[in-house]
Design a protein around this motif. Structure first.
Motif, PDB file in Angstrom:
ATOM      1  N   THR A   1      24.297  60.051  44.929  1.00 33.89           N
ATOM      2  CA  THR A   1      23.376  61.501  45.469  1.00 33.89           C
ATOM      3  C   THR A   1      25.273  62.309  45.698  1.00 33.89           C
ATOM      4  N   VAL A   2      26.251  62.039  46.699  1.00 28.28           N
ATOM      5  CA  VAL A   2      27.209  62.402  47.398  1.00 28.28           C
ATOM      6  C   VAL A   2      27.877  63.299  45.336  1.00 28.28           C
ATOM      7  N   THR A   3      27.780  62.253  44.073  1.00 28.40           N
ATOM      8  CA  THR A   3      28.790  63.083  43.084  1.00 28.40           C
ATOM      9  C   THR A   3      28.273  64.611  42.812  1.00 28.40           C
ATOM     10  N   HIS A   4      26.715  65.152  43.733  1.00 25.12           N
ATOM     11  CA  HIS A   4      26.862  66.386  43.541  1.00 25.12           C
ATOM     12  C   HIS A   4      27.881  67.448  44.476  1.00 25.12           C
ATOM     13  N   ILE A   5      28.596  67.155  44.768  1.00 25.49           N
ATOM     14  CA  ILE A   5      29.575  68.107  46.380  1.00 25.49           C
ATOM     15  C   ILE A   5      30.988  67.261  44.951  1.00 25.49           C
ATOM     16  N   LEU A   6      30.871  66.546  44.283  1.00 23.58           N
ATOM     17  CA  LEU A   6      32.556  66.156  43.820  1.00 23.58           C
ATOM     18  C   LEU A   6      32.907  67.726  43.463  1.00 23.58           C
ATOM     19  N   PRO A   7      34.138  67.968  43.093  1.00 18.72           N
ATOM     20  CA  PRO A   7      34.751  68.657  42.738  1.00 18.72           C
ATOM     21  C   PRO A   7      34.667  68.690  41.289  1.00 18.72           C
ATOM     22  N   GLU A   8      34.740  69.792  40.283  1.00 15.40           N
ATOM     23  CA  GLU A   8      34.388  70.017  38.786  1.00 15.40           C
ATOM     24  C   GLU A   8      35.330  69.105  38.382  1.00 15.40           C
ATOM     25  N   GLU A   9      36.142  69.165  38.456  1.00 16.02           N
ATOM     26  CA  GLU A   9      37.747  68.411  37.835  1.00 16.02           C
ATOM     27  C   GLU A   9      36.823  66.783  38.013  1.00 16.02           C
ATOM     28  N   LEU A  10      36.899  66.364  38.533  1.00 16.74           N
ATOM     29  CA  LEU A  10      35.873  65.150  38.731  1.00 16.74           C
ATOM     30  C   LEU A  10      34.364  64.493  38.435  1.00 16.74           C
ATOM     31  N   GLN A  11      33.707  66.092  38.113  1.00 15.14           N
ATOM     32  CA  GLN A  11      32.464  65.967  37.595  1.00 15.14           C
ATOM     33  C   GLN A  11      32.812  65.671  36.261  1.00 15.14           C
ATOM     34  N   ALA A  12      33.947  66.493  35.332  1.00 18.34           N
ATOM     35  CA  ALA A  12      34.531  66.449  34.530  1.00 18.34           C
ATOM     36  C   ALA A  12      34.826  65.049  33.417  1.00 18.34           C
ATOM     37  N   LEU A  13      34.987  64.272  34.077  1.00 20.03           N
ATOM     38  CA  LEU A  13      35.615  62.458  33.813  1.00 20.03           C
ATOM     39  C   LEU A  13      34.408  62.622  33.180  1.00 20.03           C
TER      40      LEU A  13
ATOM     41  N   VAL B   1      22.181  81.628  26.462  1.00 17.60           N
ATOM     42  CA  VAL B   1      23.750  81.175  27.129  1.00 17.60           C
ATOM     43  C   VAL B   1      23.066  80.266  25.692  1.00 17.60           C
ATOM     44  N   HIS B   2      24.542  79.284  25.736  1.00 16.13           N
ATOM     45  CA  HIS B   2      24.624  77.909  25.096  1.00 16.13           C
ATOM     46  C   HIS B   2      25.466  77.104  25.326  1.00 16.13           C
ATOM     47  N   THR B   3      26.287  76.156  26.374  1.00 18.65           N
ATOM     48  CA  THR B   3      27.538  76.637  26.874  1.00 18.65           C
ATOM     49  C   THR B   3      27.389  74.459  25.753  1.00 18.65           C
ATOM     50  N   THR B   4      28.775  74.034  26.289  1.00 19.03           N
ATOM     51  CA  THR B   4      28.953  72.604  25.073  1.00 19.03           C
ATOM     52  C   THR B   4      28.235  71.387  25.815  1.00 19.03           C
ATOM     53  N   SER B   5      27.805  70.663  25.043  1.00 27.58           N
ATOM     54  CA  SER B   5      26.675  69.493  25.300  1.00 27.58           C
ATOM     55  C   SER B   5      28.356  68.544  25.945  1.00 27.58           C
ATOM     56  N   PRO B   6      28.149  67.490  27.437  1.00 26.52           N
ATOM     57  CA  PRO B   6      28.840  66.918  27.820  1.00 26.52           C
ATOM     58  C   PRO B   6      28.585  65.714  26.958  1.00 26.52           C
ATOM     59  N   THR B   7      29.261  65.264  26.047  1.00 20.56           N
ATOM     60  CA  THR B   7      29.163  64.203  25.232  1.00 20.56           C
ATOM     61  C   THR B   7      30.388  63.899  24.923  1.00 20.56           C
ATOM     62  N   ASN B   8      30.540  62.483  24.701  1.00 24.68           N
ATOM     63  CA  ASN B   8      32.102  61.526  24.184  1.00 24.68           C
ATOM     64  C   ASN B   8      33.061  62.641  23.456  1.00 24.68           C
ATOM     65  N   ASP B   9      33.833  62.900  23.951  1.00 21.76           N
ATOM     66  CA  ASP B   9      35.355  63.067  23.566  1.00 21.76           C
ATOM     67  C   ASP B   9      35.162  64.473  23.975  1.00 21.76           C
ATOM     68  N   TYR B  10      33.686  65.232  24.897  1.00 23.42           N
ATOM     69  CA  TYR B  10      34.451  66.698  25.122  1.00 23.42           C
ATOM     70  C   TYR B  10      33.297  66.921  26.350  1.00 23.42           C
ATOM     71  N   TRP B  11      34.238  66.311  27.029  1.00 24.56           N
ATOM     72  CA  TRP B  11      34.206  66.684  28.275  1.00 24.56           C
ATOM     73  C   TRP B  11      34.550  67.746  29.192  1.00 24.56           C
ATOM     74  N   GLN B  12      35.781  67.728  28.500  1.00 28.44           N
ATOM     75  CA  GLN B  12      36.594  69.059  29.269  1.00 28.44           C
ATOM     76  C   GLN B  12      35.873  70.722  28.723  1.00 28.44           C
ATOM     77  N   GLN B  13      35.747  69.736  27.645  1.00 26.89           N
ATOM     78  CA  GLN B  13      35.236  71.445  27.017  1.00 26.89           C
ATOM     79  C   GLN B  13      34.348  71.375  27.521  1.00 26.89           C
ATOM     80  N   TRP B  14      32.620  71.399  28.098  1.00 26.31           N
ATOM     81  CA  TRP B  14      31.880  71.252  28.685  1.00 26.31           C
ATOM     82  C   TRP B  14      32.007  71.739  29.906  1.00 26.31           C
TER      83      TRP B  14
END
Length: 382
Positions: free
Chosen positions: A70-82, A266-279
């Motif tokens: 539940t608390v992942t909702h408030i994580l900074p975007e840098e952590l959510q992009a891991l 709109v179509h952004t990058t999908s969060p898949t392996n090797d594309y986390w930061q690009q997402w």
């Protein structure tokens, strides 16, 4: 002459023996009367302890997982992009189920720590998800009536909007056109189109309902597009200058030309392996349009992010709003839509509105062939 009987005196040893015997009998008496528990009662007690232990383990594991999820909702975007974190965050609403199960097991096993964690997770979920289920401001009936008429009126201040990712052109084009017709759609945004799919749309008669279009592709294979019942002024291949894909835009006039709204597919990058930061980067690029005050925007499409993702909320800022949340008609899950026996569990498709706009009757509709459901809304644009 008979001899008189003489009484032999008891020695001290004999008296002690009798006293000891009496004491032993006294001690033995209670033991003889102590109740013996039936075997069934012993088994029941053992079963009760095993049940409590299992419930305690489940309660702790589920409560901890629910709270952390539940608390992942408030994580900074840098952590959510891991790696894999965007996927975990997309499941935030579903951690409520874990919390409820944990709470029941914790109450049964009387585990205070687990009860506290479960209640805290449920409270946080209620605080964050409540606006999706209730909003005091509702779309006026006039808007619903205007968007539900027999014919499409492009001169009023209301519009029926629709967006759908057509899954690399695999969606049923005729079904898409039928949905446009039956729902009186005025502006349509599609993602992952192909030349063949656009040809199928034209053969299915899309131009009879939405004669104006702008479709663009960054790789010449898959593209995004806009279709409108009224002219698309100042069309562009990419309004966002995105590193993910071309996001075409066009301006539509409402209220007899008095209200101008810029629509972007709109179509952004999908969060898949090797594309986390690009997402994250593709969402950040879209967020820059918050500072363009020369136009009023409506973004429609596949954002590959839910409301629980911090980068998506950064797009909204203090200016934009998510139509599903603003309508207060419940969470709208749009993906996946093509997996048997698996319900749609992530709301990654959105209609994002500029300030001063209001949405209602937001719903999802399955389109054959696509892995996304279509998202529709009635919007008062001004």
């Amino acid at each position: 002459m008979a001899q008189a009987k003489t009484r032999q005196p008891q020695g001290p040893a004999t008296g002690k023996s009798q006293a000891s015997a009496k004491a032993n009998r006294a001690k033995a008496k209670p033991a003889a009367t102590r109740p013996v528990k039936p075997l069934r009662t012993l088994n029941k007690t053992k079963t009760h302890r095993v049940r409590n232990f299992i419930c305690a383990v489940i309660a702790f594991i589920f409560a901890l997982a629910a709270l952390l999820g539940t608390v992942t909702h408030i994580l900074p975007e840098e952590l959510q992009a891991l790696p894999y974190m965007p996927i975990v965050v997309s499941l935030v609403p579903w951690f409520t189920l874990l919390a409820v199960i944990a709470l029941v097991c914790a109450i049964v096993s009387k585990r205070t720590v687990s009860i506290v964690m479960a209640v805290l997770a449920i409270a946080l979920q209620a605080f964050w998800q409540y606006p999706f289920f209730y909003q005091p401001s509702k779309l006026p009936r006039a808007a619903v009536a205007a968007a539900s008429g027999e014919t499409v009126n492009t001169d009023d201040g209301y519009a029926r909007l629709m967006t759908c990712n057509v899954y690399k052109g695999r969606a049923d084009a005729r079904e898409t056109v039928d949905l446009v017709r039956s729902e009186h759609v005025e502006v349509l945004a599609l993602q992952e189109t192909t030349d063949a799919f656009v040809d199928d749309l034209n053969r299915a008669g899309i131009a009879s309902y939405l004669p104006y279009a702008q479709v663009s592709s960054s790789d010449g294979v898959y593209g995004n597009g806009l279709w409108s019942a009224s002219p698309l002024d100042d069309p562009s291949d990419d309004d966002v200058d995105s590193s993910a894909s071309f996001m075409p835009g066009g301006t539509v006039s409402f209220n007899g030309g008095a209200t101008q709204v810029r629509f972007v597919s709109v179509h952004t990058t999908s969060p898949t392996n090797d594309y986390w930061q690009q997402w994250k980067r593709s969402l950040d690029e879209l967020a820059k349009l918050r500072f363009d005050t020369s136009r009023r925007y409506v973004f429609m499409g596949d954002f590959n992010a839910t409301y629980d993702h911090t980068p998506f909320r950064n797009i909204l800022g203090n200016r934009f709003s998510d139509a599903s949340r603003q309508a207060g008609e419940g969470l709208k899950f749009s993906w996946p839509a093509n997996v048997d026996y698996v319900p749609s569990f992530a709301g990654i498709d959105h209609i994002v509105l500029d300030s001063g706009m209001q949405a209602g009757q937001v719903r999802t509709v399955k389109v054959d062939g696509s892995d996304h459901k279509a998202l529709l809304a009635i919007v008062r644009v001004g």
